[in-house]
Design a protein around this motif. Structure first.
Motif, short mmCIF file in Angstrom:
data_model
loop_
_atom_site.label_atom_id
_atom_site.label_comp_id
_atom_site.label_asym_id
_atom_site.label_seq_id
_atom_site.Cartn_x
_atom_site.Cartn_y
_atom_site.Cartn_z
N HIS A 182 9.22 2.94 5.61
CA HIS A 182 8.27 3.41 4.60
C HIS A 182 7.10 2.43 4.54
O HIS A 182 7.28 1.22 4.42
CB HIS A 182 8.95 3.49 3.23
CG HIS A 182 8.01 3.86 2.12
ND1 HIS A 182 7.60 5.15 1.87
CD2 HIS A 182 7.39 3.08 1.18
CE1 HIS A 182 6.79 5.16 0.83
NE2 HIS A 182 6.64 3.92 0.41
N CYS A 183 5.88 2.96 4.61
CA CYS A 183 4.66 2.13 4.55
C CYS A 183 3.70 2.73 3.54
O CYS A 183 3.60 3.96 3.41
CB CYS A 183 3.96 2.09 5.90
SG CYS A 183 5.01 1.69 7.32
N SER A 184 2.97 1.89 2.84
CA SER A 184 1.98 2.39 1.90
C SER A 184 0.78 1.46 1.85
O SER A 184 0.83 0.33 2.34
CB SER A 184 2.58 2.56 0.49
OG SER A 184 3.02 1.32 -0.02
N VAL A 185 -0.30 1.96 1.26
CA VAL A 185 -1.55 1.19 1.19
C VAL A 185 -2.12 1.25 -0.22
O VAL A 185 -1.75 2.11 -1.02
CB VAL A 185 -2.61 1.73 2.18
CG1 VAL A 185 -2.14 1.60 3.61
CG2 VAL A 185 -2.96 3.18 1.86
N LYS A 186 -3.02 0.35 -0.49
CA LYS A 186 -3.77 0.38 -1.74
C LYS A 186 -4.66 1.62 -1.76
O LYS A 186 -5.03 2.13 -0.70
CB LYS A 186 -4.62 -0.87 -1.89
CG LYS A 186 -3.85 -2.18 -1.92
CD LYS A 186 -4.80 -3.35 -2.06
CE LYS A 186 -4.06 -4.68 -1.95
NZ LYS A 186 -3.11 -4.88 -3.05
N SER A 187 -5.02 2.06 -2.95
CA SER A 187 -5.96 3.17 -3.03
C SER A 187 -7.33 2.71 -2.54
O SER A 187 -7.66 1.53 -2.61
CB SER A 187 -6.07 3.69 -4.47
OG SER A 187 -6.83 2.79 -5.26
N ASP A 188 -8.11 3.65 -2.03
CA ASP A 188 -9.44 3.29 -1.56
C ASP A 188 -10.30 2.76 -2.70
O ASP A 188 -11.18 1.93 -2.51
CB ASP A 188 -10.12 4.50 -0.92
CG ASP A 188 -9.53 4.82 0.44
OD1 ASP A 188 -8.70 4.04 0.92
OD2 ASP A 188 -9.89 5.86 1.02
N HIS A 189 -10.04 3.23 -3.94
CA HIS A 189 -10.77 2.70 -5.10
C HIS A 189 -10.42 1.24 -5.31
O HIS A 189 -11.29 0.41 -5.57
CB HIS A 189 -10.41 3.50 -6.36
CG HIS A 189 -10.87 4.91 -6.33
ND1 HIS A 189 -12.18 5.26 -6.11
CD2 HIS A 189 -10.19 6.07 -6.48
CE1 HIS A 189 -12.30 6.59 -6.14
NE2 HIS A 189 -11.11 7.10 -6.34
N SER A 190 -9.13 0.92 -5.19
CA SER A 190 -8.70 -0.46 -5.39
C SER A 190 -9.27 -1.36 -4.32
O SER A 190 -9.71 -2.47 -4.59
CB SER A 190 -7.17 -0.54 -5.36
OG SER A 190 -6.73 -1.87 -5.42
N VAL A 191 -9.28 -0.87 -3.07
CA VAL A 191 -9.85 -1.65 -1.99
C VAL A 191 -11.33 -1.90 -2.23
O VAL A 191 -11.86 -2.97 -1.99
CB VAL A 191 -9.64 -0.93 -0.63
CG1 VAL A 191 -10.37 -1.66 0.48
CG2 VAL A 191 -8.16 -0.86 -0.33
#
Length: 408
Positions: A182-191
């Motif tokens: 399982h992989c996830s990323v920060k939201s583009d807003h957070s980035v």
């Protein structure tokens, strides 16, 4: 004495610039090539980083489910990378839909998989979920998470696949089941909020002899209103530490009682005072804080008629805006939309940041333009300082969101 000083300064600049020269110069350079770093597979049930998925240090908080009929659906983009197999058991193409950040990291991982295991491709078993098959507040509902395997479904590879996902830049990776990673990323807003320190394209500055000018039209060599030794001055713009007219980022907007409004990214430094604004204040009473730490009740210095006076922050709002611009003046300060601000970001001390840019000012004095002019992107010297600072300074000196620059 003068010659000795010049030699010392040149030596210091050479030491700072050495990594850049080695990285950009032709040929092999000097010394032996560093052996490739050996990657350690993740252990079963291990997650990286070692914090909960929806915390600041990992992929961040859940922001709400995205459906095909919602306004936020436009935040998702399809991934048609032929080097990735999408299971797509729903036959709707949902597994291909993801945020841009997730897409970028997944594409990077696909290359690593093919390099390590020739003939094997990356396989996505779950992507964006529009049917409610995951737990409440799953990042799959936002297109920010994927479950992955290898195309040959060799479970002996999954521990290393998890490590490759970490190296590819996923913000949280979990080897929680033998069936997939399982992989996830920060939201583009957070980035967007964590990407350095800048002003929006709609901001304006006062140019010497020319009145107000949009920051998007500002060019190195022009002189803009700044602050030095308690007095307003016009200071030359040496370069842009960051410049990108198209990128979308989140900005903290400080609204003041006087009607002035200053918008800057979370990690940018702004000068505030804690005392009663009606009493007035000298610039020496101001201290630099991150924009994300500015609070109602604090005071900022606003300029009017060539003089500075304090005005209380009445509220702080956070909103997206397009375009990011970070002019660097000789004084290291800048008056934007009538409010005094620092030119620096990320590091918690304006004075320390200003000293760190002394070699760049010296280089500018000797040779003129030092890059970061009309082109877009982050200035090479800012990247270099961030790399050096990350090695020498305690992480507590940096903004908690830090930078998202690739300085490896």
């Amino acid at each position: 004495m003068l010659l000795r000083t010049l030699v010392t300064c040149l030596a210091g600049c050479a030491l700072l610039l050495c990594p850049v020269c080695e990285g950009c110069g032709p040929g092999r350079g000097y010394g032996k090539r560093r052996p490739p770093r050996k990657l350690a597979p993740l252990a079963y049930k291990q997650f990286s980083p070692n914090v909960a998925e929806k915390t600041l240090g990992a992929s961040g908080r859940y922001e709400g489910k995205i459906t095909r009929n919602s306004e936020r659906f436009k935040e998702l983009t399809p991934n048609y990378n032929p080097d990735i197999i999408f299971k797509d058991e729903e036959n709707t193409g949902a597994d291909r839909m993801m945020t841009q950040r997730c897409k970028d990291k997944l594409n990077s991982l696909a290359i690593s998989v093919m390099n390590l295991w020739p003939g094997v491709r990356l396989r996505v078993t779950e992507g964006w979920d529009e049917d409610g098959h995951h737990s409440e507040e799953s990042l799959h509902y936002e297109g920010r998470a994927v479950d992955i395997t290898t195309s040959d479904r060799d479970r002996n590879k999954y521990a290393m696949l998890a490590r490759l996902a970490v190296e590819a830049g996923f913000d949280w990776v979990y080897y929680g089941t033998k069936a997939h990673i399982h992989c996830s990323v920060k939201s583009d807003h957070s980035v967007a909020a964590k990407s350095g320190g800048c002003f929006p394209g709609g901001a304006s500055v006062m140019v010497e002899g020319g009145g107000r000018k949009p920051i998007v039209a500002l060019r190195p060599g022009e002189r803009v209103l700044a602050w030095s030794d308690g007095e307003p001055v016009f200071s030359e713009v040496m370069a842009f530490l960051d410049r990108n007219p198209q990128t979308l980022r989140l900005f903290h907007t400080l609204h003041t009682d006087s009607g002035a409004r200053l918008s800057l990214t979370a990690a940018h430094l702004v000068f505030v005072a804690e005392r009663n604004c009606s009493e007035g204040s000298e610039p020496g009473d101001l201290r630099a804080v991150f924009a994300s730490d500015a609070r109602p009740g604090q005071c900022v210095l606003v300029t009017e008629g060539g003089k500075g006076q304090l005005s209380r922050i009445s509220r702080v709002s956070v909103e997206p805006s397009r375009g990011v611009f970070a002019p660097l003046t000789w004084q290291g300060t800048l008056v934007v939309d009538g409010v005094l601000s620092s030119c620096y970001a990320v590091l918690d001390q304006h004075s320390l940041a200003h000293r760190a840019f002394a070699p760049l000012r010296l280089l500018h004095r000797w040779v003129g333009a030092v890059g970061g002019g009309h082109g877009n992107g982050v200035h090479w010297y800012a990247r270099l300082l961030h790399w050096v600072g990350s090695k020498l300074l305690d992480s507590g000196r940096f903004h908690p969101l830090d930078l998202d620059w690739d300085v490896r």
